[in-house]
Enzyme design. Structure first.
Site, mmCIF file in Angstrom:
data_model
loop_
_atom_site.group_PDB
_atom_site.id
_atom_site.type_symbol
_atom_site.label_atom_id
_atom_site.label_comp_id
_atom_site.label_asym_id
_atom_site.label_seq_id
_atom_site.Cartn_x
_atom_site.Cartn_y
_atom_site.Cartn_z
ATOM 1 N N GLY A 1 0.782 -1.231 0.000
ATOM 2 C CA GLY A 1 0.000 0.000 0.000
ATOM 3 C C GLY A 1 0.808 1.273 0.000
ATOM 4 O O GLY A 1 0.249 2.362 0.089
ATOM 5 N N GLU B 1 4.133 -7.032 1.509
ATOM 6 C CA GLU B 1 3.411 -7.418 0.279
ATOM 7 C C GLU B 1 3.234 -6.241 -0.673
ATOM 8 O O GLU B 1 2.107 -5.864 -0.994
ATOM 9 C CB GLU B 1 2.003 -7.907 0.642
ATOM 10 C CG GLU B 1 1.934 -9.135 1.459
ATOM 11 C CD GLU B 1 0.476 -9.416 1.899
ATOM 12 O OE1 GLU B 1 -0.426 -8.638 1.562
ATOM 13 O OE2 GLU B 1 0.285 -10.417 2.581
ATOM 14 N N PRO B 2 4.311 -5.630 -1.138
ATOM 15 C CA PRO B 2 4.124 -4.502 -2.057
ATOM 16 C C PRO B 2 3.635 -4.964 -3.424
ATOM 17 O O PRO B 2 4.028 -6.026 -3.905
ATOM 18 C CB PRO B 2 5.536 -3.912 -2.177
ATOM 19 C CG PRO B 2 6.455 -5.056 -1.885
ATOM 20 C CD PRO B 2 5.725 -5.936 -0.900
ATOM 21 N N GLY B 3 2.750 -4.191 -4.016
ATOM 22 C CA GLY B 3 2.340 -4.432 -5.398
ATOM 23 C C GLY B 3 2.772 -3.238 -6.222
ATOM 24 O O GLY B 3 3.793 -3.240 -6.905
ATOM 25 N N TYR C 1 -10.652 5.463 -9.695
ATOM 26 C CA TYR C 1 -10.194 6.033 -8.422
ATOM 27 C C TYR C 1 -9.870 7.529 -8.510
ATOM 28 O O TYR C 1 -9.268 8.074 -7.580
ATOM 29 C CB TYR C 1 -8.897 5.352 -7.966
ATOM 30 C CG TYR C 1 -8.920 3.844 -7.889
ATOM 31 C CD1 TYR C 1 -9.918 3.177 -7.177
ATOM 32 C CD2 TYR C 1 -7.917 3.087 -8.481
ATOM 33 C CE1 TYR C 1 -9.916 1.800 -7.087
ATOM 34 C CE2 TYR C 1 -7.905 1.706 -8.393
ATOM 35 C CZ TYR C 1 -8.908 1.072 -7.689
ATOM 36 O OH TYR C 1 -8.897 -0.292 -7.593
ATOM 37 N N CYS D 1 -17.396 5.244 -25.537
ATOM 38 C CA CYS D 1 -18.603 6.082 -25.500
ATOM 39 C C CYS D 1 -19.057 6.216 -24.058
ATOM 40 O O CYS D 1 -20.119 5.717 -23.676
ATOM 41 C CB CYS D 1 -19.697 5.454 -26.348
ATOM 42 S SG CYS D 1 -19.147 5.160 -28.019
ATOM 43 N N GLU D 2 -18.219 6.794 -23.241
ATOM 44 C CA GLU D 2 -18.494 7.004 -21.819
ATOM 45 C C GLU D 2 -17.921 8.370 -21.484
ATOM 46 O O GLU D 2 -16.740 8.628 -21.756
ATOM 47 C CB GLU D 2 -17.736 5.974 -20.955
ATOM 48 C CG GLU D 2 -18.036 4.533 -21.245
ATOM 49 C CD GLU D 2 -19.179 3.980 -20.419
ATOM 50 O OE1 GLU D 2 -19.625 4.661 -19.475
ATOM 51 O OE2 GLU D 2 -19.645 2.872 -20.747
#
Ligand SMILES: Cc1ncc(COP(=O)(O)O)c(C=O)c1O
Length: 388
Positions: free
Chosen positions: A214, A242-244, A284, A309-310
């Protein structure tokens, strides 16, 4: 990201866009920074950030294990030859499949609720995930240690779950905490680790404290490591992390070509990548650095808009750029984590190719394609009605 601009142009020309590129040197440097800060802590890469097998192999060769949260991620860990102490099985709603493959691979389980004690394969090694009930400095959807979030057991429940594990014949290795992703304020980690350390009086010494991941990209890793080790020492425990995102984000860049521009109420720079290639800005409100790989003195302020198309399909807002022309190349930085991993085939868009930059690698070329671009046929291959 240290890939020279001419090499980025060459890759876009050769492999097409949108294209994810990864800088091998930055991957190695990120791991070196983690090791410098955390010393002998055991590192488990949270492969949800980017599960590409080439990246996994590289990390594994450097002695890193894997945190997995699905049968598919466990299959990837197995595919690169990981087993036993190199694999953690995590997740708030594990299905039977994770228990079966985790047991076959000899993995360690992270128990997310008391009921799981009875679901674990016999004689499992397990940690108990604790929710420290903290508000943390990140987007609501990225916060996992708040009182109202679905993760972990409460501080009050944790000692009882450790006891229950022992009572059921499992090895209760220790505690786990992960308070969220892209956390900006290091104090949040201090608070979380502190709350866990207070459990020492009830739990007694433990073998392992897993301090999760995190860390924001600009985080003071040495400060976080100091606090994590202090908590681990409170339990006389070894430290696992546990780094991602921290390990892979900076190494990755999304290359996208300008398809045109228009000026309405706002200035839109229209590009060939969007929410289907990089979802984080839409999901996010994430901000990624945007670099124009073309020259020009006529700078304006532009929103970078994708082809979906958003209305929310914007990669960035209010970016200062020279006037874009069709064919110009944009680099969206810090995209190595949760970029390709979250790419989708919505609108039947083919997920992008991925290429690793490593000058002078084995075959003498600087670029290796580590995932080819998807084709429309790849996308509909599982649909059974196509020949009827
Ligand atoms: C349990 C757990 N560990 C580690 C991570 C990695 O987080 P990050 O990529 O922010 O380091 C996550 C991300 O969601 C997670 O849920």
């Amino acid at each position: 990201m240290t890939i020279p601009t001419p090499a980025l142009h060459a890759a876009a020309e050769r492999f097409g866009t949108p294209l994810y590129v990864y800088d091998a040197a930055e991957l190695d440097a990120a791991l070196a920074r983690v090791r410098a800060a955390f010393g002998p802590a055991r590192v488990y890469y949270a492969m949800k950030a980017n599960p590409n097998l080439t990246l996994l192999r590289r990390l594994q060769a450097a002695g890193v294990g894997f945190e997995c949260v699905s049968p598919g991620e466990l299959a990837r860990a197995e595919a690169v030859g990981a087993s036993g102490g190199q694999i953690l099985v995590n997740g708030p709603a594990k299905s039977g499949a994770e228990y079966v493959s985790g047991a076959r691979l000899g993995a360690t389980f992270i128990v997310d609720r008391e009921e799981e004690v009875g679901l674990l394969p016999p004689h499992s090694r397990a940690l108990v995930r604790v929710n420290p009930a903290l508000e943390v400095s990140t987007h609501d959807h990225l916060a996992t240690g708040a009182a109202g979030s679905k993760f972990g057991v409460t501080l009050v429940q944790a000692p009882r779950v450790l006891e229950a594990l022992r009572g059921a014949g499992h090895t209760a290795l220790g505690l786990h905490v992960h308070i969220g992703s892209a956390i900006r304020d290091a104090q949040d980690f201090t608070a979380a680790f502190g709350r866990l350390a207070e459990l020492r009086a009830e739990t007694g010494p433990l073998a392992v404290l897993d301090a999760g991941g995190g860390w924001g990209l600009d985080a003071d890793l040495h400060g976080i490591a100091r606090e994590a080790w202090a908590a681990a020492r409170a339990f006389d425990a070894d430290l696992w992390v546990e780094p991602g995102r921290y390990l892979v984000a900076r190494a990755g860049t999304l290359l996208t070509r300008v398809v045109g521009h228009k000026r309405t109420g706002r200035n839109f720079c229209l590009v060939d990548a969007g929410m289907t290639e990089l979802l984080r800005p839409m999901l996010y409100g994430a901000e990624h650095p945007v670099t124009a790989l073309w020259e020009g003195t006529d700078c304006g302020v532009w929103d970078i808009a994708g082809p979906a198309c958003e209305s929310g399909d914007l990669l960035a807002r209010d970016v200062s750029l020279p006037t874009p022309r069709r064919g110009d190349l944009l680099a969206i930085g810090e995209a190595g984590a949760y970029g390709a991993a979250m790419a989708s085939t919505y609108l039947s868009r083919s997920r992008p190719a991925e290429a690793l930059y490593e000058p002078g690698a084995a075959d003498g070329t600087d670029w290796t394609v580590i995932r080819r671009r998807e084709t429309p046929q790849d996308i509909w291959a599982m649909e059974l009605g196509r020949n009827r």
